[in-house]
Scaffold this motif. Structure first.
Motif, PDB file in Angstrom:
ATOM      1  N   ASP A   1       0.848  -1.195   0.000  1.00  0.00           N
ATOM      2  CA  ASP A   1       0.000   0.000   0.000  1.00  0.00           C
ATOM      3  C   ASP A   1       0.885   1.247   0.000  1.00  0.00           C
ATOM      4  OD1 ASP A   1      -1.870   2.001   0.380  1.00  0.00           O
ATOM      5  OD2 ASP A   1      -3.057   0.847   1.806  1.00  0.00           O
ATOM      6  N   PRO A   2       1.135   1.822  -1.182  1.00  0.00           N
ATOM      7  CA  PRO A   2       2.015   3.001  -1.248  1.00  0.00           C
ATOM      8  C   PRO A   2       1.275   4.325  -1.076  1.00  0.00           C
ATOM      9  CG  PRO A   2       1.502   2.242  -3.452  1.00  0.00           C
ATOM     10  CD  PRO A   2       0.757   1.334  -2.505  1.00  0.00           C
ATOM     11  N   ARG A   3       0.032   4.287  -0.665  1.00  0.00           N
ATOM     12  CA  ARG A   3      -0.749   5.515  -0.512  1.00  0.00           C
ATOM     13  C   ARG A   3      -0.214   6.381   0.633  1.00  0.00           C
ATOM     14  NH1 ARG A   3      -6.709   2.983  -0.128  1.00  0.00           N
ATOM     15  NH2 ARG A   3      -5.574   1.781   1.460  1.00  0.00           N
ATOM     16  N   PRO A   4      -0.493   7.707   0.588  1.00  0.00           N
ATOM     17  CA  PRO A   4      -1.329   8.414  -0.385  1.00  0.00           C
ATOM     18  C   PRO A   4      -0.601   8.665  -1.699  1.00  0.00           C
ATOM     19  CG  PRO A   4      -0.447   9.975   1.205  1.00  0.00           C
ATOM     20  CD  PRO A   4      -0.010   8.612   1.657  1.00  0.00           C
ATOM     21  N   LEU A   5      -1.377   8.631  -2.769  1.00  0.00           N
ATOM     22  CA  LEU A   5      -0.842   8.851  -4.108  1.00  0.00           C
ATOM     23  C   LEU A   5      -1.737   9.831  -4.848  1.00  0.00           C
ATOM     24  CD1 LEU A   5      -0.091   5.135  -5.047  1.00  0.00           C
ATOM     25  CD2 LEU A   5       1.640   6.906  -4.691  1.00  0.00           C
ATOM     26  N   GLY A   6      -1.113  10.749  -5.572  1.00  0.00           N
ATOM     27  CA  GLY A   6      -1.871  11.707  -6.348  1.00  0.00           C
ATOM     28  C   GLY A   6      -2.058  11.249  -7.778  1.00  0.00           C
ATOM     29  N   PRO A   7      -2.867  11.969  -8.545  1.00  0.00           N
ATOM     30  CA  PRO A   7      -3.077  11.622  -9.951  1.00  0.00           C
ATOM     31  C   PRO A   7      -1.765  11.615 -10.727  1.00  0.00           C
ATOM     32  CG  PRO A   7      -4.701  13.239  -9.242  1.00  0.00           C
ATOM     33  CD  PRO A   7      -3.680  13.136  -8.149  1.00  0.00           C
ATOM     34  N   ARG A   8      -1.541  10.545 -11.493  1.00  0.00           N
ATOM     35  CA  ARG A   8      -0.380  10.408 -12.354  1.00  0.00           C
ATOM     36  C   ARG A   8       0.934  10.520 -11.577  1.00  0.00           C
ATOM     37  NH1 ARG A   8      -3.229  10.468 -17.141  1.00  0.00           N
ATOM     38  NH2 ARG A   8      -1.378   9.930 -18.334  1.00  0.00           N
ATOM     39  N   GLU A   9       0.917  10.121 -10.320  1.00  0.00           N
ATOM     40  CA  GLU A   9       2.131  10.172  -9.500  1.00  0.00           C
ATOM     41  C   GLU A   9       2.993   8.939  -9.756  1.00  0.00           C
ATOM     42  OE1 GLU A   9       3.447  10.295  -4.773  1.00  0.00           O
ATOM     43  OE2 GLU A   9       1.458  10.993  -5.394  1.00  0.00           O
ATOM     44  N   ALA A  10       4.288   9.160  -9.870  1.00  0.00           N
ATOM     45  CA  ALA A  10       5.227   8.064 -10.078  1.00  0.00           C
ATOM     46  C   ALA A  10       5.470   7.328  -8.765  1.00  0.00           C
ATOM     47  CB  ALA A  10       6.544   8.604 -10.624  1.00  0.00           C
ATOM     48  N   ILE A  11       5.445   5.989  -8.837  1.00  0.00           N
ATOM     49  CA  ILE A  11       5.750   5.145  -7.685  1.00  0.00           C
ATOM     50  C   ILE A  11       7.213   4.745  -7.799  1.00  0.00           C
ATOM     51  CG2 ILE A  11       5.211   3.003  -6.486  1.00  0.00           C
ATOM     52  CD1 ILE A  11       2.398   3.173  -7.676  1.00  0.00           C
ATOM     53  N   ALA A  12       8.026   5.248  -6.895  1.00  0.00           N
ATOM     54  CA  ALA A  12       9.469   5.034  -6.942  1.00  0.00           C
ATOM     55  C   ALA A  12       9.845   3.726  -6.251  1.00  0.00           C
ATOM     56  CB  ALA A  12      10.173   6.218  -6.281  1.00  0.00           C
ATOM     57  N   PRO A  13      11.084   3.268  -6.439  1.00  0.00           N
ATOM     58  CA  PRO A  13      11.509   2.001  -5.815  1.00  0.00           C
ATOM     59  C   PRO A  13      11.339   1.963  -4.310  1.00  0.00           C
ATOM     60  CG  PRO A  13      13.093   2.681  -7.476  1.00  0.00           C
ATOM     61  CD  PRO A  13      12.120   3.814  -7.333  1.00  0.00           C
ATOM     62  N   ASP A  14      11.541   3.105  -3.621  1.00  0.00           N
ATOM     63  CA  ASP A  14      11.478   3.079  -2.164  1.00  0.00           C
ATOM     64  C   ASP A  14      10.068   2.877  -1.624  1.00  0.00           C
ATOM     65  OD1 ASP A  14      10.401   5.575  -2.709  1.00  0.00           O
ATOM     66  OD2 ASP A  14      11.986   6.707  -1.710  1.00  0.00           O
ATOM     67  N   ALA A  15       9.058   2.911  -2.506  1.00  0.00           N
ATOM     68  CA  ALA A  15       7.689   2.601  -2.087  1.00  0.00           C
ATOM     69  C   ALA A  15       7.434   1.097  -2.067  1.00  0.00           C
ATOM     70  CB  ALA A  15       6.690   3.276  -3.021  1.00  0.00           C
ATOM     71  N   LEU A  16       8.378   0.319  -2.573  1.00  0.00           N
ATOM     72  CA  LEU A  16       8.237  -1.135  -2.666  1.00  0.00           C
ATOM     73  C   LEU A  16       9.187  -1.812  -1.685  1.00  0.00           C
ATOM     74  CD1 LEU A  16       8.226  -1.457  -6.559  1.00  0.00           C
ATOM     75  CD2 LEU A  16       6.265  -1.145  -5.026  1.00  0.00           C
ATOM     76  N   PRO A  17       8.884  -3.036  -1.288  1.00  0.00           N
ATOM     77  CA  PRO A  17       9.791  -3.745  -0.378  1.00  0.00           C
ATOM     78  C   PRO A  17      11.152  -4.000  -1.033  1.00  0.00           C
ATOM     79  CG  PRO A  17       7.657  -4.859  -0.530  1.00  0.00           C
ATOM     80  CD  PRO A  17       7.687  -3.836  -1.618  1.00  0.00           C
ATOM     81  N   GLU A  18      12.184  -3.979  -0.217  1.00  0.00           N
ATOM     82  CA  GLU A  18      13.496  -4.424  -0.685  1.00  0.00           C
ATOM     83  C   GLU A  18      13.419  -5.914  -1.011  1.00  0.00           C
ATOM     84  OE1 GLU A  18      16.345  -2.962  -1.139  1.00  0.00           O
ATOM     85  OE2 GLU A  18      16.290  -1.043  -0.073  1.00  0.00           O
ATOM     86  N   PRO A  19      14.125  -6.350  -2.050  1.00  0.00           N
ATOM     87  CA  PRO A  19      14.110  -7.792  -2.354  1.00  0.00           C
ATOM     88  C   PRO A  19      14.455  -8.658  -1.148  1.00  0.00           C
ATOM     89  CG  PRO A  19      15.120  -6.587  -4.155  1.00  0.00           C
ATOM     90  CD  PRO A  19      14.870  -5.581  -3.062  1.00  0.00           C
ATOM     91  N   SER A  20      15.354  -8.175  -0.289  1.00  0.00           N
ATOM     92  CA  SER A  20      15.746  -8.959   0.884  1.00  0.00           C
ATOM     93  C   SER A  20      14.642  -9.038   1.937  1.00  0.00           C
ATOM     94  CB  SER A  20      17.000  -8.352   1.513  1.00  0.00           C
ATOM     95  OG  SER A  20      16.770  -6.999   1.897  1.00  0.00           O
TER      96      SER A  20
END
Length: 233
Positions: free
Chosen positions: A79-98
């Motif tokens: 859940d990377p919210r809050p997110l605005g219209p057409r907002e880019a989701i960067a790598p740091d919004a996602l879990p690290e592979p480890s």
């Protein structure tokens, strides 16, 4: 527990700009024929669907070339919210592979954009940067979203299907740094990682669940509508 996370297939449903319209209409009726059948006309990427590598990768694997078990996913909700219209989701919004368990093979992103289904605003969903897609590739996980897809969707004049809601028809302008083309698709599908699009019903799902998204066995196709079902204890 089970939950249906797929959109109903119906006449006039929202479709990606430029994709074929969807129609579902009676063909035979009980009154005239003694039985009922219907005619369905749809694109391969209508509603809740999975992409095959062939979708954006020349010479990529078609949907019927993938083993059926590859459409049963061990999913992790993000859940990377809050997110605005057409907002880019960067790598740091996602879990690290480890930080991912070894059995996770799909990140399901709850952007909140499913609430805009049927309006022009649905086109303005957030999207993954190519770098975020690369983080998924490095972890060996695909992506599911409650939006048209992991890349930004072009704005377009007119309705998305026939179900656009009055009062929510203005689409946001693309940002200056919004990428062209399908870079997130290319990264994921280029490594044969799954993409499941137009999911719904993500609120209330646990962090870990099983997602079943079995496609139709369409010969040499680039994708297919699915009945996406979440299962958890």
């Amino acid at each position: 527990m089970f939950r249906d996370c797929s959109r109903p297939i119906e006449t006039g449903m929202p479709t990606y700009p430029g994709d074929p319209d969807v129609t579902l209409a009676p063909d035979a009726t009980h009154e005239e024929d003694g039985y009922a059948t219907s005619e369905l006309r749809t694109g391969t990427h209508a509603g809740t669907h999975v992409d095959a590598p062939k979708h954006t990768v020349p010479g990529g694997e078609a949907i019927d070339e993938r083993a059926v078990e590859r459409f049963a996913f061990d999913a992790r909700l993000v859940d990377p919210r809050p997110l605005g219209p057409r907002e880019a989701i960067a790598p740091d919004a996602l879990p690290e592979p480890s930080d991912l368990d070894d059995d996770v093979d799909l990140l399901v992103l709850r952007t909140g954009w499913e609430s805009h289904w049927g309006t022009d605003r649905y086109r303005d969903h957030p999207y993954l940067t190519a770098a975020a897609a690369e983080r998924c590739r490095a972890a060996g996980v695909g992506v599911g979203l409650d939006a048209f897809g992991p890349d930004s969707t072009p704005t377009a004049s007119g309705d998305i299907g026939s179900s656009v809601t009055a009062g929510d028809a203005d689409s946001a302008a693309p940002t200056d740094d919004e990428p062209d083309g399908t870079p997130a698709h290319d990264v994921l599908l280029g490594d044969s990682l799954p993409i499941v699009e137009n999911l719904c019903g993500l609120d209330g799902l646990p962090e870990r669940f099983r997602l079943y998204a079995f496609p139709l066995r369409l010969r040499a196709a680039d994708g297919s509508p699915v009945r996406a079902v979440a299962e958890w204890e």
